[in-house]
Motif scaffolding. Structure first.
Motif, short mmCIF file in Angstrom:
data_model
loop_
_atom_site.label_atom_id
_atom_site.label_comp_id
_atom_site.label_asym_id
_atom_site.label_seq_id
_atom_site.Cartn_x
_atom_site.Cartn_y
_atom_site.Cartn_z
N UNK A 131 -20.91 26.64 -4.22
CA UNK A 131 -19.56 26.35 -3.75
C UNK A 131 -19.37 26.71 -2.27
N UNK A 132 -19.97 27.81 -1.85
CA UNK A 132 -19.83 28.24 -0.46
C UNK A 132 -20.39 27.20 0.49
N UNK A 133 -21.59 26.69 0.19
CA UNK A 133 -22.19 25.67 1.05
C UNK A 133 -21.45 24.34 0.94
N UNK A 134 -20.96 24.02 -0.25
CA UNK A 134 -20.20 22.79 -0.43
C UNK A 134 -18.91 22.83 0.38
N UNK A 135 -18.28 24.00 0.42
CA UNK A 135 -17.08 24.15 1.25
C UNK A 135 -17.39 23.85 2.71
N UNK A 136 -18.51 24.40 3.19
CA UNK A 136 -18.90 24.19 4.58
C UNK A 136 -19.21 22.72 4.84
N UNK A 137 -19.90 22.07 3.90
CA UNK A 137 -20.23 20.66 4.07
C UNK A 137 -18.98 19.80 4.12
N UNK A 138 -18.02 20.10 3.25
CA UNK A 138 -16.77 19.34 3.25
C UNK A 138 -16.02 19.53 4.57
N UNK A 139 -15.91 20.77 5.03
CA UNK A 139 -15.21 21.05 6.28
C UNK A 139 -15.88 20.36 7.46
N UNK A 240 -23.59 25.38 11.62
CA UNK A 240 -23.79 26.76 12.07
C UNK A 240 -22.48 27.48 12.40
N UNK A 241 -21.56 26.80 13.07
CA UNK A 241 -20.29 27.44 13.43
C UNK A 241 -19.49 27.81 12.19
N UNK A 242 -19.60 27.02 11.14
CA UNK A 242 -18.86 27.29 9.91
C UNK A 242 -19.47 28.44 9.10
N UNK A 243 -20.80 28.55 9.13
CA UNK A 243 -21.47 29.57 8.32
C UNK A 243 -21.71 30.87 9.08
N UNK A 244 -21.77 30.80 10.40
CA UNK A 244 -21.93 32.01 11.20
C UNK A 244 -23.36 32.51 11.27
#
Length: 286
Positions: A131-139, A240-244
């Protein structure tokens, strides 16, 4: 370290600093290709062309185990799978992206596990994506102006042929949303390797169920792939900016999937197989 497994039409990462193609050897054979490594916005990145540069591996022959093992050996923690797909839904049109959260595996000619005789393990794939990576992909997709659908079931067929009309209609009746040839066993192996995994499906066609798409035309798919590839690169650049630059433990437990999965008693384990599992399962096999 973020990895991108690029499917049809996506063969590199734009803007990668200190880019270098590296060779990674694995006990499961050679990966699909060398792996492109570097930095993007201060975050370590790896890119693996799933079919190899020049598209040399068919879906069945992609060395899925070697690919996942190689990424794990490099220190990858998070994997974004990007692949072309057909759509079973009118609202998921060519050019749209789908953040997949479920799979139906209809493949039959692939090695689907790192484990086996001598070291048996069972991992849960009830929720096969992170879910964490899916959130980043959607954003990232929305920020790039891509029409994206959150959630969808991906039917993975063996290929390399496309579906018959009867198959396409059947899969649609099952409630599947998209169809492709490569996310299985990739997602299962990523879970066995305790890697967070997200699936981004780029719609190229309506498959053969659609009354105006009675047959899938490869020329139409290639034309859509060109546009999707540019969108895919734009999405990747924003990750990268979304995940840090720092990463905590996965809140969904992807990185502890093997915690209670090994079934074979220590004294009964195959030394040869355990040796092959050093990267994938070294955390629990010690």
């Amino acid at each position: 370290m973020i990895a991108v497994i690029g499917g049809s039409g996506l063969y590199d990462i734009d803007g990668l600093q200190n880019a270098e193609w590296v060779t990674v050897e694995t006990p499961w054979g050679a990966p699909s290709d060398q792996i492109l490594t570097g930095d993007l916005d201060g975050v370590k990145m790896a890119f693996l062309p799933r079919h190899g540069r020049g598209h040399v591996h068919s879906p069945t022959k992609v060395p899925y185990r070697a690919n996942i093992d190689a990424l794990k050996r490099l220190g990858v923690t998070d994997v974004f799978s990007i692949s072309a797909c057909g759509s079973f839904r009118e609202n998921m049109a060519p050019g749209d992206f789908v953040i997949v959260d479920q799979f139906i595996d209809r493949t039959f000619a692939r090695d689907k596990s790192f484990f086996g005789t001598g070291c048996v393990a069972h991992v849960s794939v009830a929720h096969p994506t992170c879910e964490r990576l899916s959130d980043a992909a959607e954003s990232a997709a929305r920020d790039a102006g891509i029409k994206v659908h959150r959630g969808g079931t991906y039917l993975c067929m063996e290929g390399p042929q496309f579906s018959s009309m009867a198959e396409s209609k059947m899969y649609r009746s099952w409630g599947c949303d998209v169809i492709g040839m490569t996310n299985m066993p990739e997602a299962k192996l990523a879970r066995e390797a305790e890697l967070c995994y997200a699936s981004i499906a780029m719609v190229t066609d309506f498959d053969s169920w659609h009354p105006e798409h009675g047959a899938v035309e490869i020329t139409d798919i290639i034309a859509t792939l060109t546009g999707n590839s540019a969108k895919g690169r734009a999405l990747v650049q924003r990750l990268p900016a979304l995940l840090g630059q720092t990463r905590a433990a996965c809140p969904h437990g992807c990185d502890t999937a093997l915690e209670h999965a090994i079934m074979t008693a220590p004294e009964k384990r195959s030394a040869a197989l355990v040796a092959k599992l050093d990267a994938v399962a070294g955390r629990v096999l010690g």
